[in-house]
Design an enzyme around this catalytic site. Structure first.
Site, PDB file in Angstrom:
ATOM      1  N   HIS A 280      -1.984   2.543   2.123  1.00  0.00           N
ATOM      2  CA  HIS A 280      -0.747   3.041   2.722  1.00  0.00           C
ATOM      3  C   HIS A 280      -0.986   4.359   3.460  1.00  0.00           C
ATOM      4  O   HIS A 280      -0.623   4.497   4.641  1.00  0.00           O
ATOM      5  CB  HIS A 280       0.296   3.223   1.612  1.00  0.00           C
ATOM      6  CG  HIS A 280       1.611   3.762   2.075  1.00  0.00           C
ATOM      7  ND1 HIS A 280       2.729   2.964   2.241  1.00  0.00           N
ATOM      8  CD2 HIS A 280       2.000   5.015   2.425  1.00  0.00           C
ATOM      9  CE1 HIS A 280       3.740   3.709   2.654  1.00  0.00           C
ATOM     10  NE2 HIS A 280       3.320   4.960   2.776  1.00  0.00           N
ATOM     11  N   GLU A 281      -1.583   5.309   2.769  1.00  0.00           N
ATOM     12  CA  GLU A 281      -1.790   6.622   3.384  1.00  0.00           C
ATOM     13  C   GLU A 281      -2.783   6.550   4.545  1.00  0.00           C
ATOM     14  O   GLU A 281      -2.659   7.296   5.521  1.00  0.00           O
ATOM     15  CB  GLU A 281      -2.271   7.633   2.335  1.00  0.00           C
ATOM     16  CG  GLU A 281      -1.311   7.855   1.175  1.00  0.00           C
ATOM     17  CD  GLU A 281       0.089   8.244   1.619  1.00  0.00           C
ATOM     18  OE1 GLU A 281       0.246   8.811   2.728  1.00  0.00           O
ATOM     19  OE2 GLU A 281       1.035   7.978   0.866  1.00  0.00           O
ATOM     20  N   HIS A 284      -0.916   5.724   7.692  1.00  0.00           N
ATOM     21  CA  HIS A 284      -0.343   6.920   8.320  1.00  0.00           C
ATOM     22  C   HIS A 284      -1.426   7.698   9.072  1.00  0.00           C
ATOM     23  O   HIS A 284      -1.223   8.142  10.205  1.00  0.00           O
ATOM     24  CB  HIS A 284       0.257   7.834   7.246  1.00  0.00           C
ATOM     25  CG  HIS A 284       1.550   7.365   6.691  1.00  0.00           C
ATOM     26  ND1 HIS A 284       2.622   6.988   7.473  1.00  0.00           N
ATOM     27  CD2 HIS A 284       1.966   7.218   5.398  1.00  0.00           C
ATOM     28  CE1 HIS A 284       3.638   6.643   6.706  1.00  0.00           C
ATOM     29  NE2 HIS A 284       3.258   6.754   5.442  1.00  0.00           N
ATOM     30  N   GLU A 310       6.833   4.677   8.929  1.00  0.00           N
ATOM     31  CA  GLU A 310       6.338   3.897   7.794  1.00  0.00           C
ATOM     32  C   GLU A 310       5.756   2.545   8.202  1.00  0.00           C
ATOM     33  O   GLU A 310       5.150   1.861   7.369  1.00  0.00           O
ATOM     34  CB  GLU A 310       7.462   3.676   6.785  1.00  0.00           C
ATOM     35  CG  GLU A 310       7.922   4.936   6.069  1.00  0.00           C
ATOM     36  CD  GLU A 310       6.805   5.606   5.281  1.00  0.00           C
ATOM     37  OE1 GLU A 310       6.009   4.886   4.633  1.00  0.00           O
ATOM     38  OE2 GLU A 310       6.710   6.851   5.307  1.00  0.00           O
TER      39      GLU A 310
END
Length: 343
Positions: A280-281, A284, A310
């Site tokens: 997830h990170e 980003h 997101e």
């Protein structure tokens, strides 16, 4: 499991035999709620976790009340009815569409949730649990884990050996190469770091040219690090801020997580949720680092609606599962329905 007392100076502490210091940070708190058989201990931890910063010298109640008051005042000054409308002004959604989505989720999930609780009560009763007819907040996680073990003969802890941090990162970087044609290379020593656990990496394009850099700070450090996981920018890509002799300043990101630290000479063994968090990170971070925009104020994650930001992270999360066609060549190995990173 819980962090040991070695770093707190307990002279007799060992990683295997303890005594252990169990904190309210996620790597300690969650395993207690999942696996502690002592119901009174689970209740104590649950109440302590939920009441953090609500009494004594660290009581934030008055501060929260003041924040809410000032937010409403700000909304009125700007011509909005409430602060929710102020927040949504810079997002794709509106208050009305958010409410609509929440109601759809509530109505669709209510009956299955009620059934889940009934199944949990029945299972706990079959196991002879005294609390079976009165399951409460500090029981749900524990009995859910036991039911999952009963159904699938596996628990989250048993997956950890498949998710050592080096293998997960190899799988993640291999996936990034397949999807985006980039190479992620260690660059330790190129830039200063704030802790010996922090790694520094360079993103290179298909020609081997550096296009971005990022820090990765993976482990929980309760004494100096807040909970959760996040990505943030160190520098944005910028033509104006380029050093003399360069056409553009390359972006630099930071990825910070709070996963279980390694013990001794063994690598950090991750839960599947921690694997999801890293993917997830990194999503980003990729949006920040792979931008081609040279104007710093609108490069990367800047000036993106805060719900739209997101999307890349959710995209990367989906590669943790076997959902449809996999990338080829495969950087991940399927195991028990999951995509497990391999060395």
């Amino acid at each position: 499991m819980p962090l040991d007392l070695l770093h707190k100076g307990h002279e007799n502490a060992t990683a295997d035999a303890g005594p252990w210091l169990i904190t309210l940070d996620a790597p300690s708190y969650l395993p207690v709620m999942q696996h502690a058989k002592n119901r009174a201990l689970r209740e104590e931890f649950y109440r302590a976790y939920l009441s953090r910063a609500s009494s004594g010298e660290l009581d934030n109640t008055a501060i929260i009340d003041q924040i809410l008051k000032l937010r409403l005042e700000k909304a009125k000054l700007l011509g909005y009815r409430n602060y929710a409308e102020v927040s949504m002004a810079t997002k794709m959604a509106t208050v009305e569409t958010a409410d609509e989505l929440l109601e759809k989720l509530r109505s669709a999930s209510w009956a299955p949730a009620v059934q889940d609780i009934e199944d949990l009560k029945s299972f706990a009763k079959d196991q002879g649990a005294a609390e079976a007819d009165s399951l409460t907040h500090w029981d749900i996680t524990f009995w859910s884990e036991r039911l999952r073990e009963s159904k699938y003969d596996i628990n989250e802890e048993e997956l950890r050996p498949y998710f050592s941090l080096p293998k997960v990162m190899d799988g993640l970087f291999g996936l990034a190469k397949t999807l985006f044609g980039i190479d992620v290379a260690p660059a330790d020593g190129v830039a200063p770091v704030w802790n010996s656990d922090v790694r520094f990496y360079c993103i290179k394009d298909s020609s081997g040219n550096p296009t971005a850099y990022f820090y990765f700070d993976p482990y929980s450090r309760p004494s100096e690090k807040r909970d959760g996981a996040w990505m943030d920018e160190v520098f944005s890509r910028s033509r104006v801020m380029a050093q003399k002799g360069s056409s553009v300043r390359l972006p630099v990101a930071q990825m910070v997580c709070n996963q279980t630290p390694p013990v001794g000479d063994k690598p950090s063994l991750m839960t599947f949720r921690e694997v999801e968090t890293v993917f997830h990170e990194f999503g980003h971070a990729l949006q920040h680092m792979l931008t081609k925009e040279d104007e710093g104020l609108v490069a990367g994650i800047r000036n993106i609606e805060w719900d739209a930001v997101e999307l890349p992270s959710q995209f990367m999360e989906n590669w943790c599962y076997h959902r449809g066609r996999e990338p080829s060549p495969e950087p991940l190995l399927r195991h028990n329905g999951l995509l497990v990173a391999t060395a």
